[in-house]
Design a protein around this motif. Sequence first.
Motif, short mmCIF file in Angstrom:
data_model
loop_
_atom_site.label_atom_id
_atom_site.label_comp_id
_atom_site.label_asym_id
_atom_site.label_seq_id
_atom_site.Cartn_x
_atom_site.Cartn_y
_atom_site.Cartn_z
N ASP A 106 0.80 -1.23 0.00
CA ASP A 106 0.00 0.00 0.00
C ASP A 106 0.83 1.28 0.00
O ASP A 106 0.53 2.20 -0.76
N PRO A 107 1.90 1.39 0.82
CA PRO A 107 2.69 2.62 0.77
C PRO A 107 3.33 2.86 -0.60
O PRO A 107 3.34 3.99 -1.10
N GLN A 108 3.84 1.81 -1.20
CA GLN A 108 4.47 1.96 -2.51
C GLN A 108 3.43 2.27 -3.59
O GLN A 108 3.68 3.05 -4.50
N THR A 109 2.24 1.69 -3.47
CA THR A 109 1.17 1.99 -4.41
C THR A 109 0.73 3.44 -4.29
O THR A 109 0.52 4.12 -5.31
N ALA A 110 0.62 3.93 -3.06
CA ALA A 110 0.25 5.33 -2.85
C ALA A 110 1.31 6.26 -3.45
O ALA A 110 0.97 7.28 -4.07
N GLN A 111 2.57 5.90 -3.29
CA GLN A 111 3.65 6.71 -3.86
C GLN A 111 3.56 6.73 -5.39
O GLN A 111 3.71 7.78 -6.01
N LEU A 112 3.30 5.59 -5.99
CA LEU A 112 3.15 5.52 -7.46
C LEU A 112 1.96 6.36 -7.92
O LEU A 112 2.04 7.05 -8.95
N ARG A 113 0.85 6.29 -7.17
CA ARG A 113 -0.33 7.10 -7.53
C ARG A 113 -0.01 8.58 -7.49
O ARG A 113 -0.41 9.33 -8.37
#
Length: 120
Positions: A106-113
């Motif tokens: 989730d943290p990496q996905t949020a960063q990508l978003r």
Amino acid sequence: MKTMPSFSREHDFTEVDEGAPDFSAIAQSAEFVQLRKRIRRFVIPVTLLFLVWYLSYVVLAAYVPEFMSHRISDNITVGLLLGLSQFVSTVVIMLVYVRFAKRRIDPQTAQLRNQAGAGR
């Protein structure tokens, strides 16, 4: 001008929404590739482990019925306990994955978003 999809292979969507993220660039980014590798490093081994566990139960039930019918108490057999443990292991896998996703995905996905401008 918006192009309607045709069902032939010669045509495709040609219009690109300027406000939309560039999904092909995101998919080729090092961060996204790392995210996919991280997910695969978790999902593939856990899936294989569960399949081996499940198939072991099926093989034991099919080829070693005397072991599976061994009574632990009056109405409780080894087969019943192993069968119920299939449900328990499914719940455990789900809980472990949720924890893994919250901490690592989730943290990496949020960063990508946010990098793609879709974090609104």
